[in-house]
Design a protein around this motif. Structure first.
Motif, PDB file in Angstrom:
ATOM      1  N   GLU A   2      11.592  96.471  40.490  1.00 34.51           N
ATOM      2  CA  GLU A   2      12.488  95.329  40.586  1.00 34.51           C
ATOM      3  C   GLU A   2      12.902  94.845  39.192  1.00 34.51           C
ATOM      4  O   GLU A   2      12.075  94.715  38.292  1.00 34.51           O
ATOM      5  CB  GLU A   2      11.806  94.190  41.345  1.00 34.51           C
ATOM      6  N   LYS A   3      14.197  94.587  39.035  1.00 29.72           N
ATOM      7  CA  LYS A   3      14.734  94.153  37.748  1.00 29.72           C
ATOM      8  C   LYS A   3      14.326  92.710  37.462  1.00 29.72           C
ATOM      9  O   LYS A   3      14.420  91.838  38.330  1.00 29.72           O
ATOM     10  CB  LYS A   3      16.257  94.289  37.752  1.00 29.72           C
ATOM     11  N   TYR A   4      13.883  92.473  36.239  1.00 31.20           N
ATOM     12  CA  TYR A   4      13.459  91.134  35.831  1.00 31.20           C
ATOM     13  C   TYR A   4      14.666  90.213  35.698  1.00 31.20           C
ATOM     14  O   TYR A   4      15.657  90.565  35.059  1.00 31.20           O
ATOM     15  CB  TYR A   4      12.720  91.218  34.500  1.00 31.20           C
ATOM     16  N   ASP A   5      14.612  89.062  36.331  1.00 33.38           N
ATOM     17  CA  ASP A   5      15.699  88.084  36.287  1.00 33.38           C
ATOM     18  C   ASP A   5      15.156  86.794  35.690  1.00 33.38           C
ATOM     19  O   ASP A   5      14.501  86.003  36.363  1.00 33.38           O
ATOM     20  CB  ASP A   5      16.255  87.846  37.688  1.00 33.38           C
ATOM     21  N   PHE A   6      15.432  86.593  34.413  1.00 32.86           N
ATOM     22  CA  PHE A   6      14.880  85.441  33.692  1.00 32.86           C
ATOM     23  C   PHE A   6      15.334  84.120  34.304  1.00 32.86           C
ATOM     24  O   PHE A   6      14.538  83.197  34.499  1.00 32.86           O
ATOM     25  CB  PHE A   6      15.296  85.515  32.221  1.00 32.86           C
ATOM     26  N   LYS A   7      16.622  84.011  34.622  1.00 35.72           N
ATOM     27  CA  LYS A   7      17.141  82.750  35.159  1.00 35.72           C
ATOM     28  C   LYS A   7      16.490  82.412  36.497  1.00 35.72           C
ATOM     29  O   LYS A   7      16.104  81.248  36.730  1.00 35.72           O
ATOM     30  CB  LYS A   7      18.657  82.822  35.313  1.00 35.72           C
ATOM     31  N   GLU A   8      16.359  83.387  37.373  1.00 42.66           N
ATOM     32  CA  GLU A   8      15.734  83.131  38.666  1.00 42.66           C
ATOM     33  C   GLU A   8      14.263  82.764  38.502  1.00 42.66           C
ATOM     34  O   GLU A   8      13.736  81.907  39.221  1.00 42.66           O
ATOM     35  CB  GLU A   8      15.882  84.350  39.579  1.00 42.66           C
ATOM     36  N   GLU A   9      13.605  83.382  37.552  1.00 38.24           N
ATOM     37  CA  GLU A   9      12.215  83.035  37.259  1.00 38.24           C
ATOM     38  C   GLU A   9      12.102  81.574  36.837  1.00 38.24           C
ATOM     39  O   GLU A   9      11.200  80.847  37.281  1.00 38.24           O
ATOM     40  CB  GLU A   9      11.689  83.938  36.148  1.00 38.24           C
ATOM     41  N   GLN A  10      13.020  81.142  35.992  1.00 42.04           N
ATOM     42  CA  GLN A  10      12.984  79.766  35.518  1.00 42.04           C
ATOM     43  C   GLN A  10      13.356  78.768  36.617  1.00 42.04           C
ATOM     44  O   GLN A  10      12.819  77.659  36.653  1.00 42.04           O
ATOM     45  CB  GLN A  10      13.917  79.603  34.313  1.00 42.04           C
ATOM     46  N   LYS A  11      14.248  79.156  37.514  1.00 37.55           N
ATOM     47  CA  LYS A  11      14.547  78.288  38.650  1.00 37.55           C
ATOM     48  C   LYS A  11      13.279  78.021  39.454  1.00 37.55           C
ATOM     49  O   LYS A  11      12.977  76.882  39.810  1.00 37.55           O
ATOM     50  CB  LYS A  11      15.598  78.941  39.559  1.00 37.55           C
ATOM     51  N   THR A  12      12.552  79.068  39.736  1.00 41.43           N
ATOM     52  CA  THR A  12      11.306  78.933  40.493  1.00 41.43           C
ATOM     53  C   THR A  12      10.314  78.038  39.764  1.00 41.43           C
ATOM     54  O   THR A  12       9.673  77.164  40.370  1.00 41.43           O
ATOM     55  CB  THR A  12      10.678  80.320  40.738  1.00 41.43           C
ATOM     56  N   LYS A  13      10.213  78.245  38.464  1.00 41.38           N
ATOM     57  CA  LYS A  13       9.288  77.447  37.660  1.00 41.38           C
ATOM     58  C   LYS A  13       9.684  75.970  37.672  1.00 41.38           C
ATOM     59  O   LYS A  13       8.826  75.088  37.767  1.00 41.38           O
ATOM     60  CB  LYS A  13       9.260  77.973  36.224  1.00 41.38           C
ATOM     61  N   MET A  14      10.993  75.693  37.577  1.00 42.30           N
ATOM     62  CA  MET A  14      11.453  74.311  37.540  1.00 42.30           C
ATOM     63  C   MET A  14      11.271  73.607  38.884  1.00 42.30           C
ATOM     64  O   MET A  14      10.990  72.405  38.931  1.00 42.30           O
ATOM     65  CB  MET A  14      12.916  74.256  37.109  1.00 42.30           C
ATOM     66  N   VAL A  15      11.423  74.345  39.972  1.00 39.84           N
ATOM     67  CA  VAL A  15      11.178  73.762  41.290  1.00 39.84           C
ATOM     68  C   VAL A  15       9.711  73.359  41.414  1.00 39.84           C
ATOM     69  O   VAL A  15       9.384  72.296  41.963  1.00 39.84           O
ATOM     70  CB  VAL A  15      11.570  74.751  42.407  1.00 39.84           C
ATOM     71  N   GLU A  16       8.836  74.174  40.881  1.00 40.88           N
ATOM     72  CA  GLU A  16       7.408  73.843  40.878  1.00 40.88           C
ATOM     73  C   GLU A  16       7.129  72.657  39.963  1.00 40.88           C
ATOM     74  O   GLU A  16       6.365  71.749  40.311  1.00 40.88           O
ATOM     75  CB  GLU A  16       6.594  75.059  40.432  1.00 40.88           C
ATOM     76  N   TRP A  17       7.745  72.659  38.780  1.00 42.23           N
ATOM     77  CA  TRP A  17       7.506  71.602  37.792  1.00 42.23           C
ATOM     78  C   TRP A  17       7.930  70.239  38.306  1.00 42.23           C
ATOM     79  O   TRP A  17       7.258  69.234  38.076  1.00 42.23           O
ATOM     80  CB  TRP A  17       8.261  71.949  36.506  1.00 42.23           C
ATOM     81  N   TYR A 162      25.096  71.974   5.915  1.00 48.48           N
ATOM     82  CA  TYR A 162      25.081  71.740   7.360  1.00 48.48           C
ATOM     83  C   TYR A 162      24.666  73.007   8.085  1.00 48.48           C
ATOM     84  O   TYR A 162      25.182  74.089   7.800  1.00 48.48           O
ATOM     85  CB  TYR A 162      26.465  71.311   7.864  1.00 48.48           C
ATOM     86  N   ILE A 163      23.751  72.855   9.044  1.00 48.77           N
ATOM     87  CA  ILE A 163      23.351  73.967   9.901  1.00 48.77           C
ATOM     88  C   ILE A 163      23.807  73.616  11.313  1.00 48.77           C
ATOM     89  O   ILE A 163      23.213  72.773  11.988  1.00 48.77           O
ATOM     90  CB  ILE A 163      21.833  74.198   9.839  1.00 48.77           C
ATOM     91  N   LEU A 164      24.909  74.239  11.732  1.00 45.63           N
ATOM     92  CA  LEU A 164      25.522  73.967  13.030  1.00 45.63           C
ATOM     93  C   LEU A 164      24.867  74.868  14.066  1.00 45.63           C
ATOM     94  O   LEU A 164      24.941  76.093  13.959  1.00 45.63           O
ATOM     95  CB  LEU A 164      27.021  74.249  12.979  1.00 45.63           C
ATOM     96  N   THR A 165      24.246  74.267  15.084  1.00 44.04           N
ATOM     97  CA  THR A 165      23.388  75.054  15.969  1.00 44.04           C
ATOM     98  C   THR A 165      23.781  74.943  17.432  1.00 44.04           C
ATOM     99  O   THR A 165      23.819  73.841  17.994  1.00 44.04           O
ATOM    100  CB  THR A 165      21.920  74.616  15.802  1.00 44.04           C
ATOM    101  N   GLU A 166      24.071  76.082  18.030  1.00 39.60           N
ATOM    102  CA  GLU A 166      24.279  76.183  19.470  1.00 39.60           C
ATOM    103  C   GLU A 166      22.916  76.461  20.105  1.00 39.60           C
ATOM    104  O   GLU A 166      22.170  77.328  19.643  1.00 39.60           O
ATOM    105  CB  GLU A 166      25.246  77.330  19.777  1.00 39.60           C
ATOM    106  N   CYS A 167      22.591  75.702  21.148  1.00 38.01           N
ATOM    107  CA  CYS A 167      21.280  75.834  21.800  1.00 38.01           C
ATOM    108  C   CYS A 167      21.454  76.428  23.194  1.00 38.01           C
ATOM    109  O   CYS A 167      22.253  75.915  23.993  1.00 38.01           O
ATOM    110  CB  CYS A 167      20.618  74.461  21.882  1.00 38.01           C
ATOM    111  N   LYS A 168      20.739  77.508  23.487  1.00 37.75           N
ATOM    112  CA  LYS A 168      20.840  78.179  24.777  1.00 37.75           C
ATOM    113  C   LYS A 168      19.470  78.280  25.446  1.00 37.75           C
ATOM    114  O   LYS A 168      18.445  78.366  24.777  1.00 37.75           O
ATOM    115  CB  LYS A 168      21.425  79.582  24.595  1.00 37.75           C
ATOM    116  N   TYR A 169      19.509  78.312  26.777  1.00 36.16           N
ATOM    117  CA  TYR A 169      18.277  78.439  27.559  1.00 36.16           C
ATOM    118  C   TYR A 169      18.415  79.617  28.541  1.00 36.16           C
ATOM    119  O   TYR A 169      18.045  80.739  28.206  1.00 36.16           O
ATOM    120  CB  TYR A 169      17.992  77.115  28.257  1.00 36.16           C
ATOM    121  N   THR A 170      18.998  79.405  29.712  1.00 35.81           N
ATOM    122  CA  THR A 170      19.103  80.498  30.692  1.00 35.81           C
ATOM    123  C   THR A 170      20.515  81.065  30.813  1.00 35.81           C
ATOM    124  O   THR A 170      20.757  81.937  31.651  1.00 35.81           O
ATOM    125  CB  THR A 170      18.656  80.036  32.099  1.00 35.81           C
TER     126      THR A 170
END
Length: 337
Positions: A2-17, A162-170
């Motif tokens: 099964e292919k690893y799906d980071f976003k779906e993993e984090q959805k599950t984690k956030m529902v638990e959290w 100046y350090i201009l920073t884009e922040c990404k998660y999922t």
């Protein structure tokens, strides 16, 4: 396998959290649908670390910042950014740790951090404000203009920076160029031929064909492709997955070319587990944005990246007497950092 799906993993984690961290069990809505990993909009502040909640709310109100409309989504990168980097703003010990971290990951010319801002923009009327520099009219901090998620203002050995920073998660990409969309929602003149954006750099001049020019946007005024970039790019770097990176690149170059600052960096802070994001520009010719994006351009600004895990690990390893244990525990429980 099964292919690893980071976003779906984090959805599950956030529902638990959320079960033990959000005071309501009600689902929240986004795009007219309700989801378990989204809280009702009025509860969004409960998704913030307690140590910044009051201060951040006061900050966005006083600075007239428009936080992301999806901030009540537990996968919000805007909230992730606030939880990770806003505490640096008014904590001298954490600021010193970030200062030392940036020396390693951005430039050893950095002497100290002088300020931290979310959704940064130079003041209205300033030549370096996005309206004047990039032609982004009718925008404000956080909406309708290129406002980096977090900016570190620094002193260097020879001047300011100046350090201009884009922040990404999922997120899966840096999104599609707005000038290629044919939606009726867009009130400006539609692109008559979005397919023209898909030519290779060595066969066309992106500046000459760019529909952003029709909207009086000035991105290409500040960007010069390198010879390597011309050989790498199979399509416009903003076209399908690199729009946010492209805009921040233009902003950084415009600021750097003003010659007012010794150091200007465009940076991305991201979750190291998100391999879909790092590979999102592969069809553009950029196999990994963390190593190849900087090779596309000739200019005065620099491009750097770091992972959220690297930042949190640096604090964990270098804090004194456990002063950030509460925050670190929150980040571990919430995001796994």
């Amino acid at each position: 396998m099964e292919k690893y799906d980071f976003k779906e993993e984090q959805k599950t984690k956030m529902v638990e959290w959320r079960q033990s961290n959000i005071s309501t069990k009600d689902k929240g809505f986004q795009n007219k649908r309700d989801y378990d990993h989204i809280v009702p909009a009025q509860y969004w502040a409960e998704t913030l670390w307690e140590g910044i909640k009051d201060e951040l709310i006061e900050y966005i109100e006083s600075e007239k910042i428009q936080p992301h409309t999806g901030k009540h989504n537990l996968l919000s990168s805007w909230v992730c950014c606030a939880n990770l980097y806003f505490p640096i703003r008014n904590n001298n010990m954490l600021r010193q740790l970030m200062n030392d971290f940036l020396k390693i990951h951005v430039s050893n010319k950095i002497v100290n951090i002088t300020n931290v801002e979310l959704e940064f923009a130079f003041p209205k009327g300033d030549k370096l404000n996005p309206e004047n520099l990039l032609g982004e009219k009718d925008g404000n901090r956080g909406s309708g203009q290129t406002s980096p998620d977090v900016v570190f203002e620094v002193d260097t050995v020879k001047g300011e920076g100046y350090i201009l920073t884009e922040c990404k998660y999922t997120e899966h990409s840096f999104y599609t160029c707005s000038a290629r969309k044919q939606s009726d929602i867009i009130k400006r003149k539609k692109n008559p031929d979005p397919s023209r954006c898909m030519c290779s750099a060595n066969s066309c001049d992106y500046n000459n064909i760019c529909h952003q020019n029709e909207w009086d946007r000035k991105y290409w005024d500040h960007i010069t492709l390198s010879e390597k970039g011309k050989n790498i790019l199979k399509r416009c770097p903003a076209s399908t997955s690199g729009y946010q990176l492209f805009r921040q690149q233009a902003l950084a170059e415009g600021i750097a070319k003003s010659n007012k600052y010794e150091l200007v960096a465009s940076a991305v802070a991201y979750d190291g587990r998100n391999k879909v994001l790092t590979k999102c520009l592969s069809t553009t010719g950029v196999n990994d944005f963390t190593t190849s994006w900087s090779e596309l351009f000739d200019g005065k600004s620099i491009f750097k990246t770091w992972t959220h895990q690297e930042w949190v690990s640096y604090v964990r390893e270098n804090q004194k007497n456990g002063e950030f244990d509460n925050w670190l525990t929150y980040l571990k429980d919430r995001y796994g950092y």
